[in-house]
Motif scaffolding. Structure first.
Motif, short mmCIF file in Angstrom:
data_model
loop_
_atom_site.label_atom_id
_atom_site.label_comp_id
_atom_site.label_asym_id
_atom_site.label_seq_id
_atom_site.Cartn_x
_atom_site.Cartn_y
_atom_site.Cartn_z
N PHE A 1 0.57 -1.55 0.10
CA PHE A 1 -0.12 0.20 -0.01
C PHE A 1 0.60 0.89 0.03
CE2 PHE A 1 -3.76 -2.55 1.39
CZ PHE A 1 -4.38 -2.36 1.18
N SER A 2 2.28 1.28 0.92
CA SER A 2 2.18 2.48 1.01
C SER A 2 3.52 2.78 0.05
CB SER A 2 3.68 2.26 2.10
OG SER A 2 4.45 1.56 1.91
N GLN A 3 3.28 1.94 -1.33
CA GLN A 3 4.24 1.97 -2.48
C GLN A 3 2.86 2.29 -3.77
OE1 GLN A 3 6.97 -0.74 -3.54
NE2 GLN A 3 8.41 -0.65 -1.67
N GLY A 4 1.66 2.36 -2.92
CA GLY A 4 0.78 2.31 -4.41
C GLY A 4 0.50 3.72 -4.31
N GLY A 5 -1.26 3.70 -4.30
CA GLY A 5 -1.65 5.03 -4.18
C GLY A 5 -2.45 5.15 -3.21
N TYR A 6 -1.81 5.24 -2.22
CA TYR A 6 -2.94 5.67 -0.82
C TYR A 6 -1.29 6.72 0.42
CZ TYR A 6 -5.64 1.91 -1.70
OH TYR A 6 -7.49 1.23 -2.04
N PHE A 7 -2.05 7.31 1.12
CA PHE A 7 -1.19 8.07 1.72
C PHE A 7 -1.45 8.06 3.25
CE2 PHE A 7 -1.41 12.15 4.01
CZ PHE A 7 0.46 13.07 4.21
N PHE A 8 -0.85 8.61 3.51
CA PHE A 8 -1.16 7.93 5.42
C PHE A 8 -0.68 8.72 6.37
CE2 PHE A 8 -0.35 3.64 3.51
CZ PHE A 8 -1.07 2.63 4.14
N ALA A 9 -1.94 9.21 7.20
CA ALA A 9 -1.54 10.35 7.50
C ALA A 9 -1.57 10.16 9.19
CB ALA A 9 -2.64 11.17 7.48
N LYS A 10 -0.48 10.22 10.17
CA LYS A 10 -0.39 9.74 11.34
C LYS A 10 -0.31 10.57 12.72
CE LYS A 10 2.93 5.83 10.77
NZ LYS A 10 4.18 5.26 11.38
N GLY A 11 -1.11 10.63 13.72
CA GLY A 11 -1.30 11.79 14.66
C GLY A 11 -1.83 11.42 16.02
N LYS A 12 -3.12 12.26 16.28
CA LYS A 12 -3.70 11.97 17.54
C LYS A 12 -4.96 13.44 17.39
CE LYS A 12 -1.86 12.02 22.52
NZ LYS A 12 -1.65 10.50 22.75
N ILE A 13 -5.67 13.13 18.61
CA ILE A 13 -7.22 14.07 18.28
C ILE A 13 -7.53 13.91 19.75
CG2 ILE A 13 -9.55 13.98 18.09
CD1 ILE A 13 -9.00 12.06 15.66
N ILE A 14 -7.32 14.96 20.80
CA ILE A 14 -7.39 15.65 21.88
C ILE A 14 -8.62 16.38 21.88
CG2 ILE A 14 -5.15 15.13 21.98
CD1 ILE A 14 -4.20 17.81 22.54
N ASP A 15 -8.43 16.78 23.17
CA ASP A 15 -10.23 17.63 23.80
C ASP A 15 -8.57 19.12 23.94
OD1 ASP A 15 -10.77 19.90 25.90
OD2 ASP A 15 -12.43 18.28 26.00
N LYS A 16 -9.73 20.23 23.62
CA LYS A 16 -9.08 21.35 22.89
C LYS A 16 -8.23 22.20 24.64
CE LYS A 16 -9.23 25.98 21.18
NZ LYS A 16 -10.19 27.32 20.48
N TYR A 17 -9.02 21.62 25.29
CA TYR A 17 -9.02 22.40 26.97
C TYR A 17 -8.25 21.91 27.98
CZ TYR A 17 -11.51 25.73 24.95
OH TYR A 17 -12.77 26.13 24.37
N THR A 18 -8.95 19.84 27.61
CA THR A 18 -8.06 19.07 28.68
C THR A 18 -6.83 18.62 28.63
OG1 THR A 18 -9.61 17.04 28.42
CG2 THR A 18 -10.40 18.74 30.01
N LEU A 19 -6.84 18.39 26.80
CA LEU A 19 -5.70 17.92 26.53
C LEU A 19 -5.70 16.27 26.71
CD1 LEU A 19 -2.13 20.14 26.88
CD2 LEU A 19 -3.95 20.24 25.39
N LEU A 20 -6.83 15.98 26.82
CA LEU A 20 -7.07 14.55 26.92
C LEU A 20 -7.25 13.97 25.79
CD1 LEU A 20 -9.08 13.82 30.81
CD2 LEU A 20 -6.63 13.84 30.22
N PRO A 21 -6.64 12.53 25.30
CA PRO A 21 -7.21 12.28 23.96
C PRO A 21 -8.74 11.48 23.85
CG PRO A 21 -5.96 10.28 25.51
CD PRO A 21 -6.04 11.47 26.88
N LEU A 22 -9.35 11.63 23.04
CA LEU A 22 -10.40 11.41 22.86
C LEU A 22 -10.87 10.60 22.11
CD1 LEU A 22 -11.81 14.99 21.28
CD2 LEU A 22 -12.04 14.20 23.79
N SER A 23 -10.92 9.32 22.03
CA SER A 23 -10.84 7.72 21.76
C SER A 23 -11.87 7.74 21.23
CB SER A 23 -10.49 6.63 22.86
OG SER A 23 -11.22 6.42 23.85
N ASN A 24 -12.66 8.49 21.03
CA ASN A 24 -14.18 8.22 20.79
C ASN A 24 -14.63 8.76 19.76
OD1 ASN A 24 -15.43 5.72 22.04
ND2 ASN A 24 -15.62 7.40 23.96
N ALA A 25 -13.68 9.48 18.79
CA ALA A 25 -13.96 10.36 17.66
C ALA A 25 -13.17 9.96 16.70
CB ALA A 25 -12.42 11.90 18.19
#
Length: 323
Positions: A1-25
């Protein structure tokens, strides 16, 4: 896949104020149906076709303001999305009888959800959290779920396309009794192919329902919050929970509930392997997402609070959770 036609984006989703992870996002490209959810730490890997890099990307969660951007705005690494919580607000709709509203929601399933047979690909993940050891992955797999709305003899078919299971030296026999014996059936069922028992006409009489005076949102859609509970607290199979409902289309966006304690063990195979399992709590969450003007199952979770005891060595006794 990495050599094919796909893009992989890695990151993190958090609450803006508490900075806690949002695993249900959830992060998705609504136009092509690609999406993914983060893990318990809020980390995600989002894969989508390079040909669609100009498409809209949406990061969303019930009760939060959605973030929108183009796929070209995503980097390969270190994408951090801060979601801002939206306070609950007063409902301005004329509140009708909640049972009438829920019956209308059931009657609207054919118009709000897919009425033709279709299939979805999904990722199945099963883990247990052990004290001192943390999260241990028991089973993982890519599954194909075939749905047959309106056909009683073909509710759903679940096929495992590929998967893996933990092999833990000296412990494999014990963990054979830890998993969900009917896990895929629990988390793959959807409104198109089966109405929850508490929304069936006869069963609704055994429940009480209440609309919250405050509303929440999901992707700019205002939602009613409807609470429900069994009139008989000892009802076998009884559930306490809430339903998020779009008052305009009567679409059910989310269902979550906890099972009454007497019924928890009915969902577990207590005799599997050398480990005795005693269920303490069970929670289910079903989240739907709109795609091509129809709502489809986006994600679901089953979380069990259990007690493990080794039948041979009574000293081995652990209270934990299986998800």
């Amino acid at each position: 896949f990495s050599q094919g036609g796909y893009f992989f984006a890695k990151g993190k989703i958090i609450d803006k104020y508490t900075l806690l992870p949002l695993s249900n996002a959830y992060i998705s490209m609504p136009s092509i149906g690609y999406g993914t959810a983060p893990n318990l730490d809020g980390d995600f890997i989002f894969q989508y076709p390079k040909l669609s890099r100009d498409s809209l990307v949406v990061v969303s969660l019930v009760g939060y303001k959605s973030l929108k951007m183009k796929g070209t705005d995503l980097r390969l690494e270190d994408n951090v999305f801060e979601l801002e919580p939206i306070p609950l607000y007063d409902a301005h709709y004329g509140l009708s009888d909640v049972r009438i509203m829920l019956r209308a929601a059931v009657d609207s399933i054919k118009s709000n959800y897919n009425s033709n047979p279709y299939y979805q690909l999904g990722f199945y993940h099963e883990q247990v959290d052990l004290p001192g050891l943390g999260a241990i992955k028991l089973n993982e797999g890519v599954v194909r779920v075939e749905r047959f709305p309106g056909q009683k003899d073909k509710l759903e078919k679940v096929k495992l396309l590929r998967g893996r299971r933990i092999e833990w030296k000296g412990q494999t026999n014990k963990i054979n009794g830890w998993g969900f014996q009917n896990g895929t059936e629990l988390v793959c069922r959807s409104l198109e192919t089966g109405i929850p028992d508490f929304l069936e006409k006869k069963q609704m009489k055994k429940y009480d329902f209440r609309i919250d005076s405050l509303m929440t949102t999901f992707e700019e859609i205002p939602l009613f919050v409807i609470h429900f509970w069994p009139l008989n607290k000892g009802k076998k199979g009884g559930k306490n929970g809430k339903i998020l409902l779009d008052p305009e289309t009567k679409a059910i966006i989310q269902i979550e509930y906890k099972l009454v304690e007497k019924s928890v063990n009915d969902l577990l195979d207590k005799k599997a392997g050398p480990v005795k399992i005693d269920g303490k709590s069970a929670e289910m969450i079903f989240q739907y997402r709109k795609f091509n003007n129809k709502w489809s199952l986006q994600e679901s979770k089953a979380i069990f609070g259990v007690n493990f005891e080794d039948n041979l060595d009574k000293k081995y006794n652990i209270s934990t959770k299986i998800m």
